[in-house]
Design an enzyme around this catalytic site. Structure first.
Site, PDB file in Angstrom:
ATOM      1  N   HIS A 155       0.844  -1.079   0.091  1.00  9.48           N
ATOM      2  CA  HIS A 155       0.030  -0.098   0.090  1.00  9.48           C
ATOM      3  C   HIS A 155       0.842   1.249  -0.106  1.00  9.48           C
ATOM      4  O   HIS A 155       0.424   2.382   0.412  1.00  9.48           O
ATOM      5  CB  HIS A 155      -0.876  -0.056   1.154  1.00  9.48           C
ATOM      6  CG  HIS A 155      -1.604  -1.135   1.458  1.00  9.48           C
ATOM      7  ND1 HIS A 155      -3.044  -1.537   1.085  1.00  9.48           N
ATOM      8  CD2 HIS A 155      -1.201  -2.472   2.277  1.00  9.48           C
ATOM      9  CE1 HIS A 155      -3.370  -2.820   1.191  1.00  9.48           C
ATOM     10  NE2 HIS A 155      -2.365  -3.293   2.153  1.00  9.48           N
ATOM     11  N   SER A 276      14.720  21.216 -16.929  1.00 11.66           N
ATOM     12  CA  SER A 276      13.245  21.971 -17.282  1.00 11.66           C
ATOM     13  C   SER A 276      13.904  23.277 -17.948  1.00 11.66           C
ATOM     14  O   SER A 276      14.794  23.799 -17.665  1.00 11.66           O
ATOM     15  CB  SER A 276      12.622  22.411 -15.837  1.00 11.66           C
ATOM     16  OG  SER A 276      11.843  23.521 -15.898  1.00 11.66           O
ATOM     17  N   LYS A 282      16.011  21.602 -11.882  1.00  6.58           N
ATOM     18  CA  LYS A 282      15.178  20.413 -12.103  1.00  6.58           C
ATOM     19  C   LYS A 282      16.199  19.513 -12.662  1.00  6.58           C
ATOM     20  O   LYS A 282      16.774  19.523 -13.538  1.00  6.58           O
ATOM     21  CB  LYS A 282      13.723  20.493 -12.945  1.00  6.58           C
ATOM     22  CG  LYS A 282      12.860  21.310 -12.183  1.00  6.58           C
ATOM     23  CD  LYS A 282      12.484  20.714 -10.987  1.00  6.58           C
ATOM     24  CE  LYS A 282      11.682  19.372 -11.373  1.00  6.58           C
ATOM     25  NZ  LYS A 282      10.406  19.588 -11.854  1.00  6.58           N
ATOM     26  N   GLU A 289       9.306   8.031 -17.125  1.00 11.29           N
ATOM     27  CA  GLU A 289       7.915   8.354 -17.399  1.00 11.29           C
ATOM     28  C   GLU A 289       7.692   8.060 -18.632  1.00 11.29           C
ATOM     29  O   GLU A 289       6.387   7.809 -19.017  1.00 11.29           O
ATOM     30  CB  GLU A 289       7.738  10.009 -17.075  1.00 11.29           C
ATOM     31  CG  GLU A 289       8.028  10.366 -15.703  1.00 11.29           C
ATOM     32  CD  GLU A 289       7.956  11.797 -15.605  1.00 11.29           C
ATOM     33  OE1 GLU A 289       7.080  12.523 -15.326  1.00 11.29           O
ATOM     34  OE2 GLU A 289       9.324  12.316 -15.708  1.00 11.29           O
TER      35      GLU A 289
END
Ligand code: ARG
Length: 459
Positions: A155, A276, A282, A289
């Protein structure tokens, strides 16, 4: 003029030609198409349907076309309907009359089924190698991390401490099944459709066994109608690719989480990160992804194939021309995702201190204490309750179980002694798992040994 235009009185509309054309997608089957034709023409010569001269002309013509395509001197005409028509047109232009005999005892229906199966067999073999590469990297990384402890989750809540090597080897096992699924799919599709004709077989005394032997297929398809009608091997492959992507996607999801500041367990290498355009600080895990994103595309292609086939009457229907883009794209997505994951895992930084620290907060040793009490004779349900109370005490006091005073233990556990502190040590919790396949060092080393044997055996 179209190769099939004999019965037509009018030209097809230019719009229809564009709509009907698949050369932009199926051109990549040129090698299988031409090699198939080389072997088909040899068979035609063997059974007396081509003279030696015609055979020679066809062979030379086809070889020249193959060379021309490979060195870029020959390009396809956008007006070519598909790869099969394109090759036949080029051949007839080059050698004239003999070229027109090549299509004897053959239909585009068995030709496309053959080209695609052969192409897919090769791609599946390549894909197996890519899975193997990834497994090799996971194995190497696991070998370095047998002593690294981290939290295991359920979980996404801290559950029990485990070894990082054990976690990595969980993915190794999933990828091993992906490898086997590819292998199984290969075995099932390894049947020769060529020679089936349009749907009913051919009236010539063809030698399908000769073609099977020369193309290396395992079996000749038993039923000509089935041979030209079914695309289950594409659906099966797309399903195997989808399952493989699902595994890559889960690992990606964990890489994304674990490389966030909130976890800071993993550090994706700069080689597999992006920045970024606005936020100078970043470093984003775009590779992971993208794998997660491409998983959706591959699932979509599987579903497209299944829906495309579900209502088609036997035998060939033009709907099936749409199959190629689905399988080609699914393969491309899976193959590049495998390679990227291999690179990303090979260069992944593991923050051992943070992972270890995370095992000490969150009562990951609670189950071990309960198990210890159960082994001492307390019914497990009661032990669970006692440890639950100790956890509640810890939460209230803001301390870990091992920081609770022995007197508190004694209130709940008659006769408790210093031994509880031994049981609660994280390293001991990991080592206390004795069942086969568990996270203790010996068992992880055993997994690694088996993994190494497997990697070598299937190489
Ligand atoms: N381009 C077609 C395909 O990919 C080849 C088979 C065409 N057969 C036919 N009867 N029209 O499916």
């Amino acid at each position: 003029m179209k190769l099939w235009s004999g019965r037509f009185k009018e030209n097809t509309s230019e719009l229809m030609d564009r709509f009907n054309s698949s050369i932009g997608v199926d051109a990549r089957l040129y090698r299988e198409d031409i090699e198939g034709s080389l072997i088909h023409s040899e068979m035609l010569k063997n059974i007396g349907l081509l003279t030696n001269t015609e055979f020679q002309e066809i062979q030379e013509g086809l070889k020249a076309i193959l060379l021309g395509i490979e060195n870029g001197s020959l390009t396809f005409d956008p007006e070519d309907e598909d790869i099969h028509m394109a090759v036949e047109r080029l051949l007839s232009e080059r050698i004239g009359a003999a070229g027109k005999k090549l299509h004897t005892a053959r239909s585009r229906n068995d030709q496309v089924a053959f080209d695609l199966r052969w192409y897919l067999k090769k791609e599946i073999s390549k894909t197996k190698e890519l899975v193997h590469d990834l497994m090799g990297v996971l194995y190497e990384r696991a070998l370095e991390e047998t002593g690294t402890l981290m939290p295991g989750y359920t979980h996404l809540q801290r559950a029990q401490p485990i070894r990082l090597a054990f976690y990595l080897m969980a993915y190794f096992e999933m990828f091993k099944r992906d490898f086997k699924r590819l292998d199984n799919a290969y075995g099932l599709m390894d049947e020769l459709p060529l020679g089936a004709g349009a749907l009913a077989g051919t009236s010539y005394e063809t030698d399908r066994e000769f073609i099977r032997n020369r193309t290396g297929f395992e079996r000749v398809m038993a039923n000509a109608m089935d041979a030209v009608s079914d695309r289950d091997y594409l659906i099966e492959s797309a399903s195997v690719l989808s399952i493989g992507m699902m595994h890559l996607s889960r690992l990606s999801e964990e890489i994304i989480n674990y490389s966030s500041k909130e976890f800071a367990f993993f550090e994706v290498s700069e080689a597999f990160s992006t920045g970024s355009s606005i936020m100078p600080q970043k470093k984003n895990p775009d590779a992971a992804e993208l794998i997660r994103g491409k998983t959706a595309s591959v699932y979509g292609r599987l579903v497209s194939l299944m829906v495309m086939m579900k209502g088609l009457p036997l035998a060939y229907n033009k709907d099936m021309q749409e199959d190629k883009k689905q399988i080609f794209e699914a393969l491309a997505d899976y193959q590049i995702s495998l390679s990227v994951m291999t690179g990303m895992m090979a260069s992944m930084g593991f923050n051992r201190e943070n992972m270890l620290r995370a095992t000490s907060e969150g009562y990951l040793n609670a189950t071990d204490l309960a198990d210890h009490l159960a082994k001492k004779g307390m019914p497990f349900r009661e032990a669970h309750d006692v440890v639950g109370r100790l956890v509640a005490h810890g939460i209230k006091e803001g301390c870990a179980l091992e920081e609770i005073d022995l007197s508190v233990f004694r209130e709940l556990i008659p006769g408790a002694d210093e031994e509880v502190y031994e049981v609660l040590k994280i390293e001991n919790c990991v080592e206390s798992k004795r069942s086969r396949g568990s996270t203790n060092l010996e068992s992880v080393l055993d997994m690694l040994n088996r993994a190494q044997e497997w990697l070598e055996a299937v190489k």
